[in-house]
Design an enzyme around this catalytic site. Structure first.
Site, PDB file in Angstrom:
ATOM      1  N   HIS A 192     -20.003 -26.022 -14.689  1.00  0.00           N
ATOM      2  CA  HIS A 192     -20.088 -26.872 -15.894  1.00  0.00           C
ATOM      3  C   HIS A 192     -20.681 -28.237 -15.517  1.00  0.00           C
ATOM      4  O   HIS A 192     -21.537 -28.764 -16.231  1.00  0.00           O
ATOM      5  CB  HIS A 192     -18.692 -27.120 -16.497  1.00  0.00           C
ATOM      6  CG  HIS A 192     -18.038 -25.915 -17.089  1.00  0.00           C
ATOM      7  ND1 HIS A 192     -16.779 -25.491 -16.721  1.00  0.00           N
ATOM      8  CD2 HIS A 192     -18.450 -25.045 -18.049  1.00  0.00           C
ATOM      9  CE1 HIS A 192     -16.442 -24.424 -17.428  1.00  0.00           C
ATOM     10  NE2 HIS A 192     -17.439 -24.126 -18.238  1.00  0.00           N
ATOM     11  N   LYS A 241      -8.063 -17.798 -27.178  1.00  0.00           N
ATOM     12  CA  LYS A 241      -7.580 -17.685 -25.804  1.00  0.00           C
ATOM     13  C   LYS A 241      -6.361 -18.600 -25.610  1.00  0.00           C
ATOM     14  O   LYS A 241      -6.329 -19.702 -26.164  1.00  0.00           O
ATOM     15  CB  LYS A 241      -8.666 -18.131 -24.820  1.00  0.00           C
ATOM     16  CG  LYS A 241      -9.996 -17.413 -24.987  1.00  0.00           C
ATOM     17  CD  LYS A 241     -11.068 -18.067 -24.117  1.00  0.00           C
ATOM     18  CE  LYS A 241     -12.461 -17.590 -24.472  1.00  0.00           C
ATOM     19  NZ  LYS A 241     -13.526 -18.368 -23.835  1.00  0.00           N
ATOM     20  N   ARG A 282     -25.605 -17.843 -17.104  1.00  0.00           N
ATOM     21  CA  ARG A 282     -25.564 -17.571 -15.664  1.00  0.00           C
ATOM     22  C   ARG A 282     -26.320 -16.297 -15.327  1.00  0.00           C
ATOM     23  O   ARG A 282     -27.095 -16.240 -14.391  1.00  0.00           O
ATOM     24  CB  ARG A 282     -24.114 -17.427 -15.192  1.00  0.00           C
ATOM     25  CG  ARG A 282     -23.321 -18.702 -15.234  1.00  0.00           C
ATOM     26  CD  ARG A 282     -21.852 -18.431 -15.222  1.00  0.00           C
ATOM     27  NE  ARG A 282     -21.453 -17.661 -16.384  1.00  0.00           N
ATOM     28  CZ  ARG A 282     -20.214 -17.441 -16.773  1.00  0.00           C
ATOM     29  NH1 ARG A 282     -19.224 -17.903 -16.051  1.00  0.00           N
ATOM     30  NH2 ARG A 282     -19.940 -16.750 -17.852  1.00  0.00           N
ATOM     31  N   SER A 312     -14.531 -20.074 -15.254  1.00  0.00           N
ATOM     32  CA  SER A 312     -13.176 -20.633 -15.354  1.00  0.00           C
ATOM     33  C   SER A 312     -12.149 -19.509 -15.208  1.00  0.00           C
ATOM     34  O   SER A 312     -11.096 -19.691 -14.594  1.00  0.00           O
ATOM     35  CB  SER A 312     -12.979 -21.319 -16.707  1.00  0.00           C
ATOM     36  OG  SER A 312     -13.879 -22.379 -16.853  1.00  0.00           O
TER      37      SER A 312
END
Ligand code: PNS
Length: 164
Positions: free
Chosen positions: A18, A42, A91, A129
């Site tokens: 990040h 979440k 990514r 994460s």
């Protein structure tokens, strides 16, 4: 014309991936607002306040970056703060499908905000994460994957597994 960008996410917790993206965005846009989603499906490991706090610490030396929270639709928030760009990191190809869907839906919802995809350094292409939390919870080292403040706070949250 000054370009203000929003970098939205859950940031539970912020990783070096990040941060890499924040630095790249800060070099590209006049202003970058990191926007942490308040209400997510979440269940976060870190509270909203903890996530804000950690992000504020890691971006304090980047003058054109600020941290805030939002709820509701991302495009509504972006319009409210007069941002014309949403930054999202990609990514690997696996990220692309979900990100494309979200970008196109956001475009349908608002013609005023453009999504810009950015790639972090290759070294962070496998970092997330979710994995950071899993490794830490299981007693592994996340050194070099997250900023120091996150590493320390993770140690406070996670207990190494007890041997039976
Ligand atoms: O870090 P994440 O969890 O991948 O971030 C996802 C986020 C916060 C960018 C996304 O869930 C979001 O924008 N939520 C706000 C609600 C919204 O606008 N939903 C419609 C998206 S098309």
């Amino acid at each position: 014309m000054k370009i203000r960008a929003v970098y939205p996410g859950t940031f539970d917790p912020v990783t070096n991936g990040h941060i890499d993206l924040i630095q790249r965005s800060a070099a590209l846009f006049d202003e970058v607002i990191i926007a942490i989603l308040k209400n997510t499906d979440k269940i976060p490991l870190f509270s909203l306040d903890e996530r804000v706090d950690m992000l504020e610490v890691v971006v304090r030396d980047i003058p054109n970056v600020s941290v805030t929270t939002f709820d509701g639709l991302l495009v509504d928030f972006a319009e409210r703060v007069e941002a014309s760009v949403i930054v999202r990191g990609i990514r690997a190809i696996s990220d692309y499908e979900y990100e494309l869907q979200m970008a196109l839906m956001n475009r349908r919802l608002s013609g005023k905000v453009e999504t810009v995809f950015m790639m972090p350094a290759e070294a962070y292409s496998y970092l997330s994460s979710r994995l950071v939390k899993e490794i830490s919870l299981l007693g592994g080292s996340v050194h070099g994957l997250v900023p120091e403040i996150v590493e320390t706070r993770l140690q406070g949250k996670c207990r190494p597994p007890v041997k039976a």
